[in-house]
Structure formats: structure tokens, C-alpha cells
Design a protein around this motif. Structure first.
Motif, mmCIF file in Angstrom:
data_model
loop_
_atom_site.group_PDB
_atom_site.id
_atom_site.type_symbol
_atom_site.label_atom_id
_atom_site.label_comp_id
_atom_site.label_asym_id
_atom_site.label_seq_id
_atom_site.Cartn_x
_atom_site.Cartn_y
_atom_site.Cartn_z
ATOM 1 N N ASP A 75 0.850 -1.196 0.000
ATOM 2 C CA ASP A 75 0.000 0.000 0.000
ATOM 3 C C ASP A 75 0.886 1.247 0.000
ATOM 4 N N LEU A 76 1.813 1.279 -0.925
ATOM 5 C CA LEU A 76 2.761 2.383 -1.053
ATOM 6 C C LEU A 76 2.998 2.634 -2.536
ATOM 7 N N LYS A 77 3.412 3.833 -2.860
ATOM 8 C CA LYS A 77 3.694 4.142 -4.250
ATOM 9 C C LYS A 77 4.904 3.348 -4.735
ATOM 10 N N PRO A 78 4.805 2.695 -5.877
ATOM 11 C CA PRO A 78 5.933 1.921 -6.373
ATOM 12 C C PRO A 78 7.041 2.822 -6.907
ATOM 13 N N LEU A 79 8.269 2.325 -6.836
ATOM 14 C CA LEU A 79 9.416 2.985 -7.447
ATOM 15 C C LEU A 79 9.830 2.149 -8.648
ATOM 16 N N GLU A 80 9.979 2.785 -9.763
ATOM 17 C CA GLU A 80 10.325 2.051 -10.974
ATOM 18 C C GLU A 80 11.845 1.893 -11.063
ATOM 19 N N GLY A 81 12.323 0.685 -10.813
ATOM 20 C CA GLY A 81 13.744 0.397 -10.963
ATOM 21 C C GLY A 81 14.044 -0.009 -12.389
ATOM 22 N N ARG A 82 14.709 0.868 -13.133
ATOM 23 C CA ARG A 82 14.923 0.621 -14.565
ATOM 24 C C ARG A 82 16.208 -0.132 -14.856
ATOM 25 N N TRP A 83 17.174 -0.066 -13.940
ATOM 26 C CA TRP A 83 18.445 -0.736 -14.209
ATOM 27 C C TRP A 83 19.127 -1.136 -12.902
ATOM 28 N N SER A 84 20.026 -2.090 -13.001
ATOM 29 C CA SER A 84 20.858 -2.477 -11.868
ATOM 30 C C SER A 84 22.221 -2.905 -12.394
ATOM 31 N N GLN A 85 23.208 -2.790 -11.544
ATOM 32 C CA GLN A 85 24.563 -3.160 -11.944
ATOM 33 C C GLN A 85 25.358 -3.590 -10.717
ATOM 34 N N VAL A 86 26.246 -4.543 -10.924
ATOM 35 C CA VAL A 86 27.115 -5.040 -9.861
ATOM 36 C C VAL A 86 28.535 -4.579 -10.150
ATOM 37 N N VAL A 87 29.176 -3.968 -9.156
ATOM 38 C CA VAL A 87 30.564 -3.540 -9.284
ATOM 39 C C VAL A 87 31.401 -4.352 -8.304
ATOM 40 N N GLU A 88 32.371 -5.098 -8.826
ATOM 41 C CA GLU A 88 33.260 -5.896 -7.985
ATOM 42 C C GLU A 88 34.336 -4.993 -7.401
ATOM 43 N N LEU A 89 34.468 -5.016 -6.060
ATOM 44 C CA LEU A 89 35.381 -4.097 -5.379
ATOM 45 C C LEU A 89 36.706 -4.731 -5.003
ATOM 46 N N GLY A 90 36.843 -6.035 -5.172
ATOM 47 C CA GLY A 90 38.088 -6.694 -4.807
ATOM 48 C C GLY A 90 38.207 -6.875 -3.301
ATOM 49 N N GLY A 91 39.454 -7.102 -2.833
ATOM 50 C CA GLY A 91 39.700 -7.362 -1.423
ATOM 51 C C GLY A 91 40.256 -8.753 -1.230
ATOM 52 N N SER A 92 40.570 -9.096 0.018
ATOM 53 C CA SER A 92 41.072 -10.423 0.337
ATOM 54 C C SER A 92 39.914 -11.413 0.372
ATOM 55 N N SER A 93 40.213 -12.677 0.679
ATOM 56 C CA SER A 93 39.162 -13.689 0.718
ATOM 57 C C SER A 93 38.110 -13.374 1.770
ATOM 58 N N SER A 94 38.496 -12.655 2.829
ATOM 59 C CA SER A 94 37.549 -12.330 3.900
ATOM 60 C C SER A 94 36.884 -10.972 3.724
ATOM 61 N N THR A 95 37.458 -10.092 2.916
ATOM 62 C CA THR A 95 36.899 -8.744 2.768
ATOM 63 C C THR A 95 36.264 -8.496 1.407
ATOM 64 N N ARG A 96 36.396 -9.431 0.490
ATOM 65 C CA ARG A 96 35.904 -9.231 -0.879
ATOM 66 C C ARG A 96 34.400 -9.004 -0.900
ATOM 67 N N GLU A 97 33.983 -7.974 -1.620
ATOM 68 C CA GLU A 97 32.566 -7.621 -1.702
ATOM 69 C C GLU A 97 32.243 -6.977 -3.044
#
Length: 373
Positions: A75-97
Motif C-alpha cells: 500500500d505504497l507508491k511503487p518505485l520504478e527500478g529501470r536498471w541495476s549493476q554489480v561492481v566488484e570491489l576486490g579485497g582479500s578472501s575475507s573482505t571481498r565484496e
């Protein structure tokens, strides 16, 4: 032309966790503006949301959130999401995101890349401190050629101890991302997003200031981003104190207070840090700093932060008025004050008031889908 920009650290999120929490996130994003302390999303204006701390399934996370915020089931106004993208940030095996970007409302994505220009400076400072510590330890041991048993037991071989304190280098940390978004096909906005190392991690002992790795990271990144012509820099800085400055930006979200909260209830933590921040050009900031309410549900212990950006000269009547003497009044967070600047007939009288104490001074792969501490 305006652009709403938000950044939200959704802890260690993945396709599985977002599948469970997407309705909660959509509820927070689509909540009416007048129900929040600081504006919510305006469905009629272009917007960008950066989700931090994505560990896996970034493409699926982006698509699920686009579907959820555009759903007619709430019961809220919708937001039109037209695009999405993933950016790899790198990092070590424990910090990679990754950062998951979602946008809509009439804006398009021009580019989104990981920024690596900070890495050499950061690693050099850590490495130099490491070698300086070893040299100091070696000199100390040479001066104690015949140390007492007590001293030997207390200090041991200081050179060996110093040598074991290997520095964390740039490859152990995540890169920031630089994103360019175009509004109405003509106006480009340059944005930066980052997730600093955890607040408890220390910089190498040989680095006197800053003492935390997050502080050293922020200081180095912000110094090297000065040449990137950003309009705003948002992210989880993991800083308790004031932190570094950028010459052309202010810490715009300073007055939001702590941005951490209780994960299960969403209740704010009074002694929490101002980890999540917005730095932006003063002449680009319209209105007050924004936040996305956290409804708890075990989703994350952060609130989202945001800013409405726009070029000078836009009409902003809702924030400005004229005094009885004809002086232009500009709104601050504590009320209206007279602008003492002399105005010419063709000058733009609209200004954004920023508190005086709030002034602050490479690429990797990504994938696009269109319509940790």
C-alpha cells in the motif's frame, strides 16, 4: 535537474538473505516522505541506491530489489527500478565484496567502475611504517647488547616481534566505486561509493596517525579522489570521529547522528558511530540530509543515508523565503538566517546553508542488467 542518491549497508547480503528481506527493504524505500525524519524516496524524481556488503549473487539481488520496489502489492507508491549493476570491489578472501547499484525514475547509468588510484599511496604508507618499525626494533636491541633477564623476558626479540606485524596492504581492502549517472539524457552526476575496513582494525603500529585502518583508508582514498570531479561520496566509513576532509566537499550528513542500530528492532544506538556518511559539494545539496529507516527484522545494523543533488539555479521555493526587509533568508538546520552576501540583479539568491563546523575540506569488472564491516 535533480538526482536522489542513497547508500545502504545491508550486512553480508546475498541472494538468499535479500530474498527474505526484500519486502522490508522495499517498505523502507517506498515509505512516504512525510513519515520519515528526513525525506524518503520521491517516486517522481530520478534516484540511485547503492547496496553495500554484497557477498554473492549480486545480479540476482539487483533484480529482486527492482521487482520488490516496483511491486503493486504494498500500500505504497511503487518505485520504478529501470536498471541495476554489480561492481566488484576486490579485497582479500575475507573482505571481498560487491556494490549493487539500482536506479530509476528517469536516470540512466553511464559507467560504474572500481577505483584503484588510491592503492599505491596506501600500501606505501603501510610498508614504510613496517620497515621503520623493524629498524627501530633493531636499533633498540643493539642498544641492549647485554639486557637483563627481566628485560629479555619482557621484550624478547623486538626485531622478530616487529617482523611478525605484517602490514595490511591495498589488496586486503576493498576499492571504492566511481559511478556516472545521466538524468534526462543531458545532465551527468559523478558519484563515489566506498566501504572502509572495520572500525576495530588498526593501521600498522609505525603509522602514528590515523590509528585505525579505516582512517588511513578514508584519508588516502579521499585524497586521491580529489581529481575525479565527484559531486558526492557516500559509504560506510567506519569512523567514530570527524575523519579526513575533501577541499571541495562538506560532510553533509554530519547532523544525522549515529547511523548504527539494533539489528533485530532497528532502534538507534546512541553511542554508535557515524559510520555511514555523505560528503557532497555544498552548491549541489538541496534540502536536508536523508536517511532510509531501518525496520529491523534482523536485516542489518545500519540505516541508509542519502542526499538530493541538483545544480545551482534550480528553483527551490520550498526551502527559501524572503524577510520583511527584502533580504534573502536561507534555511539552516537550526532555522532561517539572513544571507549577508550582496546580491546583484541577475544573481541566483538560492543557497544551501551548511554549518560552519561541518566543512570538510583503475577499474575492475562489473555486470549490468537493464529493463563487512
Amino acid at each position: 535537474m535533480r538526482l536522489q542518491v542513497y547508500c545502504w549497508n545491508i550486512q553480508t547480503n546475498s541472494e538468499k538473505s535479500i530474498q527474505k528481506g526484500k519486502a522490508t527493504i522495499a517498505q523502507a524505500m517506498r515509505r512516504p516522505r512525510d513519515s520519515l525524519d528526513y525525506h524518503g524516496f520521491d517516486p517522481k524524481s530520478p534516484w540511485v541506491l547503492a547496496i553495500l556488503e554484497n557477498k554473492s549473487g549480486g545480479a540476482e539481488v539487483g533484480q529482486m530489489l527492482r521487482d520488490a520496489i516496483g511491486s503493486q502489492s504494498l500500500d505504497l507508491k511503487p518505485l520504478e527500478g529501470r536498471w541495476s549493476q554489480v561492481v566488484e570491489l576486490g579485497g582479500s578472501s575475507s573482505t571481498r565484496e560487491n556494490i549493487v547499484l539500482i536506479g530509476g525514475g528517469g536516470c540512466t547509468l553511464v559507467s560504474a567502475t572500481a577505483f584503484e588510484g588510491w592503492r599505491d599511496s596506501f600500501s606505501t604508507r603501510q610498508t614504510d611504517a613496517y620497515h621503520a618499525t623493524i629498524e627501530a626494533a633493531r636499533n633498540n636491541m643493539e642498544n641492549r647488547r647485554y639486557p637483563s633477564r627481566q628485560a629479555t623476558k619482557k621484550y624478547g626479540d623486538r626485531v622478530a616481534i616487529a617482523d611478525r606485524q605484517k602490514p595490511k596492504l591495498a589488496e586486503d581492502c576493498r576499492n571504492p566505486a566511481i559511478v556516472t549517472v545521466r538524468v534526462s539524457g543531458v545532465q551527468d552526476f559523478r558519484l563515489g561509493f566506498l566501504h572502509a575496513p572495520g572500525p576495530g582494525e588498526k593501521s600498522h603500529p609505525g603509522v602514528n596517525e590515523p590509528e585505525t585502518l579505516a582512517g588511513l583508508y578514508a584519508e588516502t582514498v579521499m585524497a586521491t579522489l580529489n581529481d575525479e570531479n565527484l559531486d558526492a561520496l557516500l559509504g560506510d566509513f567506519n569512523l567514530y570521529g570527524t575523519g579526513p576532509e575533501m577541499p571541495h566537499m562538506t560532510w553533509f550528513s554530519r547532523d544525522l547522528g549515529p547511523t548504527t542500530c539494533k539489528k533485530d528492532s532497528g532502534e538507534g544506538v546512541k553511542e554508535g558511530g557515524k559510520f555511514d556518511r555523505v560528503y557532497a559539494r555544498p552548491d549541489m545539496c538541496l534540502g536536508e540530509p536523508r536517511k532510509v529507516a531501518n525496520f529491523g527484522a534482523g536485516l542489518t545494523d545500519h540505516i541508509g543515508v542519502g542526499v538530493l543533488l541538483g545544480r545551482q539555479g534550480e528553483k527551490r521555493k520550498e526551502r527559501d523565503s524572503t524577510g520583511a526587509d527584502g533580504n534573502v533568508l536561507k534555511r539552516s538546520r537550526t532555522g532561517y538566517q539572513t544571507d549577508e552576501t550582496t546580491l546583484t540583479a541577475d544573481a541566483d539568491p538560492i543557497r544551501v546553508s551548511v554549518p560552519t563546523d561541518a566543512t570538510s575540506s583503475g577499474a575492475s569488472s562489473s555486470s549490468s542488467f537493464m529493463s563487512d564491516d
